[in-house]
Design an enzyme around this catalytic site. Structure first.
Site, PDB file in Angstrom:
ATOM      1  N   PRO A 112       0.832  -1.214   0.000  1.00 29.90           N
ATOM      2  CA  PRO A 112       0.000   0.000   0.000  1.00 29.90           C
ATOM      3  C   PRO A 112       0.864   1.260   0.000  1.00 29.90           C
ATOM      4  O   PRO A 112       1.828   1.363   0.769  1.00 29.90           O
ATOM      5  CB  PRO A 112      -0.813  -0.134   1.295  1.00 29.90           C
ATOM      6  CG  PRO A 112      -0.890  -1.611   1.529  1.00 29.90           C
ATOM      7  CD  PRO A 112       0.447  -2.145   1.073  1.00 29.90           C
ATOM      8  N   ARG A 113       0.510   2.172  -0.880  1.00 29.45           N
ATOM      9  CA  ARG A 113       1.358   3.348  -1.102  1.00 29.45           C
ATOM     10  C   ARG A 113       0.466   4.587  -1.123  1.00 29.45           C
ATOM     11  O   ARG A 113      -0.502   4.641  -1.888  1.00 29.45           O
ATOM     12  CB  ARG A 113       2.044   3.151  -2.458  1.00 29.45           C
ATOM     13  CG  ARG A 113       3.137   4.084  -2.816  1.00 29.45           C
ATOM     14  CD  ARG A 113       4.105   3.422  -3.822  1.00 29.45           C
ATOM     15  NE  ARG A 113       3.491   2.862  -5.000  1.00 29.45           N
ATOM     16  CZ  ARG A 113       3.335   3.504  -6.161  1.00 29.45           C
ATOM     17  NH1 ARG A 113       3.761   4.746  -6.288  1.00 29.45           N
ATOM     18  NH2 ARG A 113       2.774   2.906  -7.200  1.00 29.45           N
ATOM     19  N   ASP A 153       6.570  -3.924   3.812  1.00 27.94           N
ATOM     20  CA  ASP A 153       7.962  -3.779   3.380  1.00 27.94           C
ATOM     21  C   ASP A 153       8.867  -3.932   4.607  1.00 27.94           C
ATOM     22  O   ASP A 153       8.547  -3.406   5.680  1.00 27.94           O
ATOM     23  CB  ASP A 153       8.155  -2.393   2.736  1.00 27.94           C
ATOM     24  CG  ASP A 153       9.494  -2.266   2.054  1.00 27.94           C
ATOM     25  OD1 ASP A 153      10.536  -2.239   2.761  1.00 27.94           O
ATOM     26  OD2 ASP A 153       9.537  -2.207   0.820  1.00 27.94           O
ATOM     27  N   GLY A 183      10.439  -6.691   0.200  1.00 31.77           N
ATOM     28  CA  GLY A 183      11.371  -5.573   0.245  1.00 31.77           C
ATOM     29  C   GLY A 183      12.813  -6.028   0.264  1.00 31.77           C
ATOM     30  O   GLY A 183      13.115  -7.225   0.317  1.00 31.77           O
ATOM     31  N   HIS A 210       8.724 -13.526   2.105  1.00 31.05           N
ATOM     32  CA  HIS A 210       9.967 -13.696   1.351  1.00 31.05           C
ATOM     33  C   HIS A 210      10.969 -14.325   2.322  1.00 31.05           C
ATOM     34  O   HIS A 210      11.174 -13.801   3.425  1.00 31.05           O
ATOM     35  CB  HIS A 210      10.464 -12.353   0.828  1.00 31.05           C
ATOM     36  CG  HIS A 210       9.720 -11.895  -0.388  1.00 31.05           C
ATOM     37  ND1 HIS A 210       8.409 -11.518  -0.338  1.00 31.05           N
ATOM     38  CD2 HIS A 210      10.105 -11.783  -1.685  1.00 31.05           C
ATOM     39  CE1 HIS A 210       8.006 -11.190  -1.562  1.00 31.05           C
ATOM     40  NE2 HIS A 210       9.021 -11.339  -2.400  1.00 31.05           N
ATOM     41  N   GLU A 213      16.058 -15.175   0.721  1.00 28.30           N
ATOM     42  CA  GLU A 213      16.303 -14.725  -0.654  1.00 28.30           C
ATOM     43  C   GLU A 213      17.781 -14.540  -0.928  1.00 28.30           C
ATOM     44  O   GLU A 213      18.258 -14.781  -2.024  1.00 28.30           O
ATOM     45  CB  GLU A 213      15.650 -13.349  -0.790  1.00 28.30           C
ATOM     46  CG  GLU A 213      14.506 -13.271  -1.711  1.00 28.30           C
ATOM     47  CD  GLU A 213      13.957 -11.863  -1.716  1.00 28.30           C
ATOM     48  OE1 GLU A 213      13.725 -11.287  -0.630  1.00 28.30           O
ATOM     49  OE2 GLU A 213      13.763 -11.338  -2.816  1.00 28.30           O
ATOM     50  N   ASP A 293       8.422 -10.706 -10.789  1.00 28.64           N
ATOM     51  CA  ASP A 293       8.351  -9.377 -11.397  1.00 28.64           C
ATOM     52  C   ASP A 293       8.507  -9.528 -12.908  1.00 28.64           C
ATOM     53  O   ASP A 293       9.589  -9.279 -13.463  1.00 28.64           O
ATOM     54  CB  ASP A 293       9.478  -8.501 -10.839  1.00 28.64           C
ATOM     55  CG  ASP A 293       9.340  -8.279  -9.338  1.00 28.64           C
ATOM     56  OD1 ASP A 293       8.518  -7.451  -8.939  1.00 28.64           O
ATOM     57  OD2 ASP A 293      10.050  -8.968  -8.576  1.00 28.64           O
TER      58      ASP A 293
HETATM   59  P1  IMP Z   1       4.530  -3.219  -5.319  1.00 25.47           P
HETATM   60  O1  IMP Z   1       4.503  -3.740  -3.938  1.00 25.47           O
HETATM   61  O2  IMP Z   1       3.277  -3.540  -6.113  1.00 25.47           O
HETATM   62  O3  IMP Z   1       4.810  -1.739  -5.373  1.00 25.47           O
HETATM   63  O4  IMP Z   1       5.692  -3.976  -6.116  1.00 25.47           O
HETATM   64  C1  IMP Z   1       7.042  -3.611  -6.074  1.00 25.47           C
HETATM   65  C2  IMP Z   1       7.672  -3.863  -4.722  1.00 25.47           C
HETATM   66  O5  IMP Z   1       7.677  -5.267  -4.459  1.00 25.47           O
HETATM   67  C3  IMP Z   1       9.154  -3.479  -4.642  1.00 25.47           C
HETATM   68  O6  IMP Z   1       9.308  -2.145  -4.270  1.00 25.47           O
HETATM   69  C4  IMP Z   1       9.699  -4.422  -3.580  1.00 25.47           C
HETATM   70  O7  IMP Z   1       9.504  -3.893  -2.290  1.00 25.47           O
HETATM   71  C5  IMP Z   1       8.816  -5.628  -3.705  1.00 25.47           C
HETATM   72  N1  IMP Z   1       9.510  -6.713  -4.434  1.00 25.47           N
HETATM   73  C6  IMP Z   1       9.447  -7.024  -5.730  1.00 25.47           C
HETATM   74  N2  IMP Z   1      10.220  -8.104  -6.009  1.00 25.47           N
HETATM   75  C7  IMP Z   1      10.782  -8.469  -4.836  1.00 25.47           C
HETATM   76  C8  IMP Z   1      11.672  -9.504  -4.459  1.00 25.47           C
HETATM   77  O8  IMP Z   1      12.141 -10.329  -5.241  1.00 25.47           O
HETATM   78  N3  IMP Z   1      12.031  -9.527  -3.136  1.00 25.47           N
HETATM   79  C9  IMP Z   1      11.553  -8.675  -2.216  1.00 25.47           C
HETATM   80  N4  IMP Z   1      10.705  -7.696  -2.536  1.00 25.47           N
HETATM   81  C10 IMP Z   1      10.317  -7.599  -3.821  1.00 25.47           C
HETATM   82 ZN    ZN Z   2       8.850 -11.371  -4.537  1.00 27.79          ZN
END
Ligand code: IMP
Ligand code: ZN
Length: 352
Positions: A112-113, A153, A183, A210, A213, A293
């Protein structure tokens, strides 16, 4: 011809009804979609101080590593997608991309942003996305059903993390099925979130984390802390020693494995055939191949199934077992499990 004798080629994996359980919304936006958003904004405001996405994130570039990956969001994509039209447009496009690739069940996750410049709160952000998921799900011509997971996050404060859980509880009946921890794995101390995830669980939300990783986020302290929260699924599970593997297996925790992301970002040593999918697929736990992603690593889920088949000599029966296992670990409830179970039982593509 039996299922095993027929090839697992790209035509098969594209037609295969697929489950996607680990996809970050903002990371799933294609470059073309980002470019469209940029063009629209540039036409309205020629002075906008942002590079064309096709320059900032060049076509064909997928070698983002753990150091270059996270800044891509904070220093670029979040600046481009920071108003209502861009969130709506990109969410619709992401859903269409998954649907067009043959996904029949999607759990999209997002952090959430708030967007103060556009007068939008975190609540507005979540409800905007849920409205789009709802209209997608209501359209009978769409074969994919989409649900939402809200991400905490690692850099969040406890107050921010509790806010995410508040939103997840508020919107549970509108399609939020779980809470994630994501995050930069180099940041934060996960121990501070114990009560946050405990509350999510008490409220009936599912939990995915996560997990291991990078070596930095795979200390005994971190992994035992995360497992003590009794997660329902774990993402990545790369640097996991046997002691923790045993717990994951004993507790039958589903694993979300992202082949291309891990290879391109050099999160594993070696290449596809060295991926820990090779171990987990015999681990007795549900395994969900996932993209993470797709906007960054450009390998859609149909390609991930193809790569897994190619590098681990999977036949159609293996793919069927994999898909049926993933059904067990979805967060969307019994009706969705039944729908997917039937779909896999009846799919004519297994032998055609
Ligand atoms: P959002 O949450 O829809 O804004 O997607 C992007 C966010 O997902 C990034 O800013 C990261 O915090 C998180 N994110 C995306 N891929 C990874 C990952 O492989 N590991 C941890 N966090 C990830
Ligand atoms: Zn992820």
């Amino acid at each position: 011809m039996s299922n095993t004798a027929q090839p697992v080629d790209v035509v098969f994996t594209k037609g295969l009804p697929k489950i996607e359980l680990h996809a970050h919304l903002t990371g799933s936006i294609s470059r073309e979609c980002l470019h469209d958003i940029w063009e629209t904004r540039k036409a309205r405001d020629p002075a906008i101080d942002l590079e064309d996405p096709l320059v900032a994130i060049p076509t064909g570039k997928v070698d983002y590593d753990i150091k270059t990956f996270f800044p891509l969001f904070s220093s670029y994509i979040y600046k481009l997608c920071n108003n209502l039209p861009s969130i709506q447009y990109s969410t619709k496009a992401v859903l269409q991309d998954f649907q067009a690739d043959g996904v029949v069940y999607l759990e999209l996750r997002t952090t959430p942003r708030a967007m103060p410049g556009a007068n939008l709160t975190k609540d507005d952000y979540v409800s905007t996305i849920l409205d789009i998921l709802k209209s997608h799900n209501e359209q009978t011509s769409n074969t994919m059903r989409a649900f939402l997971i809200l991400s905490i996050d690692r850099r969040n404060t406890v107050i921010e993390a509790q806010e995410v859980v508040d939103l997840a509880i508020k919107y549970q009946s509108a399609g939020v099925v779980g809470v994630d921890l994501c995050g930069d794995p180099a940041k934060g101390d996960v121990r501070i979130f114990a009560d946050v995830f405990a509350r999510a669980k008490v409220e009936g939300l599912k939990i995915t984390l996560h997990f291991a990783e990078t070596e930095l986020s795979a200390s005994d302290m971190e992994l035992s802390t995360l497992l003590s929260w009794k997660p329902d699924r774990l993402g990545h599970v790369i640097h996991v020693k046997e002691e923790f593997q045993r717990i994951i297996k004993k507790e039958n925790i589903g694993v979300e494995l992202c082949l291309s992301c891990n290879v391109h970002a050099k999160m594993i040593t070696g290449t596809y055939s060295d991926h820990h999918f090779g171990m987990w697929r015999h681990g007795g736990v549900p395994v969900a191949l996932s993209t993470d992603d797709v906007g960054v690593f450009c390998s859609p889920i149909s390609q991930e199934y193809f790569l897994a088949a190619q590098h681990f000599s999977l036949g159609r029966d293996d793919i069927k077992a994999l898909c049926e296992g993933a059904v067990e670990s979805i967060f969307g409830g019994l009706n969705e499990k039944a729908r997917l179970g039937k779909l896999y039982a009846k799919w004519s593509g297994w032998s055609s």
